[in-house]
Design a protein around this motif. Structure first.
Motif, PDB file in Angstrom:
ATOM      1  N   GLY A 273       0.742  -1.336  -0.062  1.00 62.23           N
ATOM      2  CA  GLY A 273      -0.095   0.133  -0.167  1.00 62.23           C
ATOM      3  C   GLY A 273       0.720   1.254   0.003  1.00 62.23           C
ATOM      4  N   VAL A 274       1.839   1.261   0.811  1.00 64.04           N
ATOM      5  CA  VAL A 274       2.758   2.336   0.867  1.00 64.04           C
ATOM      6  C   VAL A 274       3.317   2.822  -0.511  1.00 64.04           C
ATOM      7  CG1 VAL A 274       4.810   3.270   1.817  1.00 64.04           C
ATOM      8  CG2 VAL A 274       3.326   2.281   3.279  1.00 64.04           C
ATOM      9  N   ALA A 275       3.761   1.601  -1.083  1.00 65.37           N
ATOM     10  CA  ALA A 275       4.319   1.666  -2.390  1.00 65.37           C
ATOM     11  C   ALA A 275       3.642   2.226  -3.380  1.00 65.37           C
ATOM     12  CB  ALA A 275       4.906   0.351  -3.000  1.00 65.37           C
ATOM     13  N   ILE A 276       2.259   1.829  -3.274  1.00 67.18           N
ATOM     14  CA  ILE A 276       1.310   2.444  -4.440  1.00 67.18           C
ATOM     15  C   ILE A 276       0.919   3.849  -4.197  1.00 67.18           C
ATOM     16  CG2 ILE A 276      -1.301   2.304  -5.213  1.00 67.18           C
ATOM     17  CD1 ILE A 276      -0.842  -0.774  -4.563  1.00 67.18           C
ATOM     18  N   ILE A 277       0.918   4.228  -2.928  1.00 66.28           N
ATOM     19  CA  ILE A 277       0.303   5.706  -2.711  1.00 66.28           C
ATOM     20  C   ILE A 277       1.787   6.575  -2.952  1.00 66.28           C
ATOM     21  CG2 ILE A 277       0.086   7.207  -0.865  1.00 66.28           C
ATOM     22  CD1 ILE A 277      -1.531   5.111   0.653  1.00 66.28           C
ATOM     23  N   SER A 278       2.935   5.878  -2.653  1.00 67.84           N
ATOM     24  CA  SER A 278       4.062   6.702  -3.186  1.00 67.84           C
ATOM     25  C   SER A 278       4.126   7.006  -4.814  1.00 67.84           C
ATOM     26  CB  SER A 278       5.390   6.072  -2.557  1.00 67.84           C
ATOM     27  OG  SER A 278       5.240   6.070  -1.190  1.00 67.84           O
ATOM     28  N   GLY A 279       3.838   5.912  -5.336  1.00 64.93           N
ATOM     29  CA  GLY A 279       4.060   6.170  -6.737  1.00 64.93           C
ATOM     30  C   GLY A 279       2.896   7.077  -7.509  1.00 64.93           C
ATOM     31  N   ILE A 280       1.769   7.092  -6.684  1.00 63.35           N
ATOM     32  CA  ILE A 280       0.673   8.129  -7.043  1.00 63.35           C
ATOM     33  C   ILE A 280       1.022   9.528  -6.747  1.00 63.35           C
ATOM     34  CG2 ILE A 280      -1.591   9.086  -6.779  1.00 63.35           C
ATOM     35  CD1 ILE A 280      -2.545   5.725  -6.129  1.00 63.35           C
ATOM     36  N   VAL A 281       1.631   9.610  -5.705  1.00 61.78           N
ATOM     37  CA  VAL A 281       2.118  11.308  -5.332  1.00 61.78           C
ATOM     38  C   VAL A 281       3.272  11.608  -6.043  1.00 61.78           C
ATOM     39  CG1 VAL A 281       2.862  12.468  -3.426  1.00 61.78           C
ATOM     40  CG2 VAL A 281       1.413  11.020  -2.869  1.00 61.78           C
ATOM     41  N   VAL A 282       4.059  10.781  -6.435  1.00 62.43           N
ATOM     42  CA  VAL A 282       5.374  11.177  -7.380  1.00 62.43           C
ATOM     43  C   VAL A 282       4.856  11.417  -8.844  1.00 62.43           C
ATOM     44  CG1 VAL A 282       7.344  10.392  -8.125  1.00 62.43           C
ATOM     45  CG2 VAL A 282       7.075   9.998  -5.980  1.00 62.43           C
ATOM     46  N   GLY A 283       3.916  10.721  -9.111  1.00 64.91           N
ATOM     47  CA  GLY A 283       3.364  10.762 -10.523  1.00 64.91           C
ATOM     48  C   GLY A 283       2.503  12.214 -10.443  1.00 64.91           C
ATOM     49  N   SER A 284       1.999  12.353  -9.491  1.00 64.50           N
ATOM     50  CA  SER A 284       1.175  13.717  -9.497  1.00 64.50           C
ATOM     51  C   SER A 284       2.113  14.958  -9.530  1.00 64.50           C
ATOM     52  CB  SER A 284       0.055  13.778  -8.609  1.00 64.50           C
ATOM     53  OG  SER A 284       0.877  13.829  -7.226  1.00 64.50           O
ATOM     54  N   LEU A 285       3.151  14.849  -8.775  1.00 65.28           N
ATOM     55  CA  LEU A 285       3.999  15.917  -8.625  1.00 65.28           C
ATOM     56  C   LEU A 285       4.687  16.236  -9.965  1.00 65.28           C
ATOM     57  CD1 LEU A 285       5.379  15.432  -5.407  1.00 65.28           C
ATOM     58  CD2 LEU A 285       3.758  17.276  -5.897  1.00 65.28           C
ATOM     59  N   VAL A 286       5.020  14.988 -10.689  1.00 57.89           N
ATOM     60  CA  VAL A 286       5.976  15.092 -11.870  1.00 57.89           C
ATOM     61  C   VAL A 286       4.975  15.540 -13.100  1.00 57.89           C
ATOM     62  CG1 VAL A 286       7.641  14.045 -13.239  1.00 57.89           C
ATOM     63  CG2 VAL A 286       7.876  13.991 -10.868  1.00 57.89           C
ATOM     64  N   HIS A 287       3.778  14.911 -13.418  1.00 58.91           N
ATOM     65  CA  HIS A 287       3.141  15.135 -14.650  1.00 58.91           C
ATOM     66  C   HIS A 287       1.604  15.790 -14.326  1.00 58.91           C
ATOM     67  CE1 HIS A 287       5.762  12.620 -16.638  1.00 58.91           C
ATOM     68  NE2 HIS A 287       5.746  11.665 -15.504  1.00 58.91           N
ATOM     69  N   ASP A 288       1.302  16.904 -14.879  1.00 57.04           N
ATOM     70  CA  ASP A 288      -0.047  17.418 -14.656  1.00 57.04           C
ATOM     71  C   ASP A 288      -0.631  17.216 -15.923  1.00 57.04           C
ATOM     72  OD1 ASP A 288      -0.959  20.908 -14.326  1.00 57.04           O
ATOM     73  OD2 ASP A 288      -2.019  19.150 -13.938  1.00 57.04           O
ATOM     74  N   PHE A 289      -1.751  16.414 -15.756  1.00 55.29           N
ATOM     75  CA  PHE A 289      -2.485  16.232 -16.968  1.00 55.29           C
ATOM     76  C   PHE A 289      -3.639  17.300 -17.205  1.00 55.29           C
ATOM     77  CE2 PHE A 289      -1.281  12.259 -14.984  1.00 55.29           C
ATOM     78  CZ  PHE A 289      -0.517  11.751 -16.090  1.00 55.29           C
ATOM     79  N   PRO A 290      -3.426  18.117 -18.350  1.00 56.19           N
ATOM     80  CA  PRO A 290      -4.460  19.126 -18.895  1.00 56.19           C
ATOM     81  C   PRO A 290      -5.563  18.391 -19.465  1.00 56.19           C
ATOM     82  CG  PRO A 290      -2.739  19.073 -20.549  1.00 56.19           C
ATOM     83  CD  PRO A 290      -2.294  18.211 -19.378  1.00 56.19           C
ATOM     84  N   SER A 291      -6.635  19.289 -19.669  1.00 57.11           N
ATOM     85  CA  SER A 291      -7.881  18.941 -20.299  1.00 57.11           C
ATOM     86  C   SER A 291      -7.882  18.942 -21.813  1.00 57.11           C
ATOM     87  CB  SER A 291      -9.091  19.762 -19.685  1.00 57.11           C
ATOM     88  OG  SER A 291      -8.985  21.126 -20.196  1.00 57.11           O
ATOM     89  N   GLY A 292      -6.890  19.772 -22.326  1.00 55.97           N
ATOM     90  CA  GLY A 292      -6.679  19.799 -24.000  1.00 55.97           C
ATOM     91  C   GLY A 292      -6.030  18.857 -24.243  1.00 55.97           C
ATOM     92  N   GLU A 293      -5.696  19.126 -25.736  1.00 58.28           N
ATOM     93  CA  GLU A 293      -4.827  18.120 -26.476  1.00 58.28           C
ATOM     94  C   GLU A 293      -3.388  17.947 -26.084  1.00 58.28           C
ATOM     95  OE1 GLU A 293      -5.310  18.517 -30.497  1.00 58.28           O
ATOM     96  OE2 GLU A 293      -7.601  18.052 -30.545  1.00 58.28           O
ATOM     97  N   CYS A 294      -2.921  18.929 -25.423  1.00 61.41           N
ATOM     98  CA  CYS A 294      -1.498  19.086 -25.161  1.00 61.41           C
ATOM     99  C   CYS A 294      -1.330  18.736 -23.705  1.00 61.41           C
ATOM    100  CB  CYS A 294      -0.897  20.637 -25.738  1.00 61.41           C
ATOM    101  SG  CYS A 294      -1.780  21.797 -24.481  1.00 61.41           S
ATOM    102  N   ARG A 295      -0.199  18.571 -23.245  1.00 62.74           N
ATOM    103  CA  ARG A 295       0.184  18.226 -21.780  1.00 62.74           C
ATOM    104  C   ARG A 295       1.242  19.109 -21.326  1.00 62.74           C
ATOM    105  NH1 ARG A 295       2.855  12.489 -20.561  1.00 62.74           N
ATOM    106  NH2 ARG A 295       4.723  13.844 -21.385  1.00 62.74           N
ATOM    107  N   LYS A 296       0.695  19.742 -20.169  1.00 60.81           N
ATOM    108  CA  LYS A 296       1.936  20.759 -19.610  1.00 60.81           C
ATOM    109  C   LYS A 296       3.046  19.754 -18.792  1.00 60.81           C
ATOM    110  CE  LYS A 296      -1.067  23.224 -17.265  1.00 60.81           C
ATOM    111  NZ  LYS A 296      -1.863  24.355 -16.657  1.00 60.81           N
TER     112      LYS A 296
END
Length: 302
Positions: A273-296
């Motif tokens: 569980g700790v490993a999964i949560i850590s992965g989600i947190v790291v992914g959200s900090l590094v990648h920001d998914f926009p609503s458009g076609e491009c990705r910031k």
């Protein structure tokens, strides 16, 4: 009447001589060899001292004790030399021609001669044995005789005429069963009495056993009497414990159960569980998914 008596006396004398020769021939035939002992000498002259006479008798007895040997004594040799009027044969000084002539004179196959040295009661005799047929010296040896020890004559006689019999006996007293004896590196079986016959001299002895330390010793093998060898084997400590049934380690091993929070079925899911949560947190900090076609990426605008 006198002529008849003279003839009868002559016949009796001849019969006695013939019988004596037959007895002598029978004695020689029964012996494998006839050995003559030449009179011992000192400094190139015949030695007639009391000590040398005693020594001569000991050498004669030692030669006569050898199997199949008939001895012509030094006194008999001296008488034969005197009757033949050949005084030069009294002292041959190891000259082969002289010794061969002396041997033929007394009907011997081997002539033993000796030179006596030393002071007082201690004497050293240099003995040699010469083959009358070939004139070659067979062997030579040194005999040391003292007032305390005069038993070396038998060994000297054996060394001269029967060197293969110059051996001694070791009697082993081993305190364990199943041991193996090696002599000079060769495995040597013992008799039922624990004895082995070896050449006289220094021998390297090793006694081995799979459960004991080796026994190693250099032993001087004597001639004429057995020598007792006491072998005390020292056992290996680990083997001793095993045989006596004693433990080699007295430490006590105890198993202690860990607390519930450290057991695998609790720690495993928590770690996942700790490993999964850590992965989600790291992914959200590094990648920001926009609503458009491009990705910031990094918070920039499209």
């Amino acid at each position: 009447m006198r002529r008849r008596r003279d003839r009868s006396d002559d016949l009796v004398l001849k019969a006695i001589m013939v019988s004596g020769l037959l007895v002598l021939a029978t004695g020689i035939a029964a012996a494998d060899r006839v050995v003559a002992l030449a009179p011992l000498s000192t400094l190139g002259a015949e030695d007639t001292s009391a000590g040398t006479k005693k020594l001569t008798a000991q050498i004669e007895a030692a030669l006569a004790a050898l199997p199949g040997t008939k001895v012509v004594t030094a006194a008999q040799v001296a008488d034969a030399i005197k009757k033949a009027k050949k005084p030069q044969l009294k002292v041959c000084e190891r000259e082969a021609a002289c010794l061969v002539e002396l041997g033929k004179l007394v009907g011997a196959q081997i002539v033993v001669d000796g030179e006596v040295g030393g002071l007082g009661d201690s004497k050293v005799v240099y003995l040699g044995a010469t083959d009358v047929a070939t004139g070659k010296e067979l062997r030579s040896t040194t005999l040391t005789v003292s007032a305390k020890d005069d038993t070396g004559t038998s060994g000297a006689a054996v060394r001269l005429l029967d060197p293969d019999r110059y051996r001694g006996t070791l009697h082993f007293a081993i305190d364990v069963t199943g041991a193996t004896v090696y002599v000079n590196g060769s495995k040597t079986p013992l008799s039922a009495k624990g004895e082995v016959s070896l050449p006289v001299g220094t021998q390297a002895i090793r006694v081995t056993h799979p459960e004991y330390h080796d026994f190693v010793k250099f032993i001087d093998v004597p001639y004429g009497k057995p020598l007792d060898v006491a072998v005390g084997m020292q056992q290996y400590p680990m083997i001793r414990h095993d045989i006596q049934g004693r433990p080699t380690n007295t430490d006590r091993v105890e198993t202690i159960e860990p607390p519930v929070w450290r057991r695998w079925y609790v720690v495993g899911p928590v770690a996942v569980g700790v490993a999964i949560i850590s992965g989600i947190v790291v992914g959200s900090l590094v990648h920001d998914f926009p609503s458009g076609e491009c990705r910031k990426v990094g918070g920039g605008s499209c």
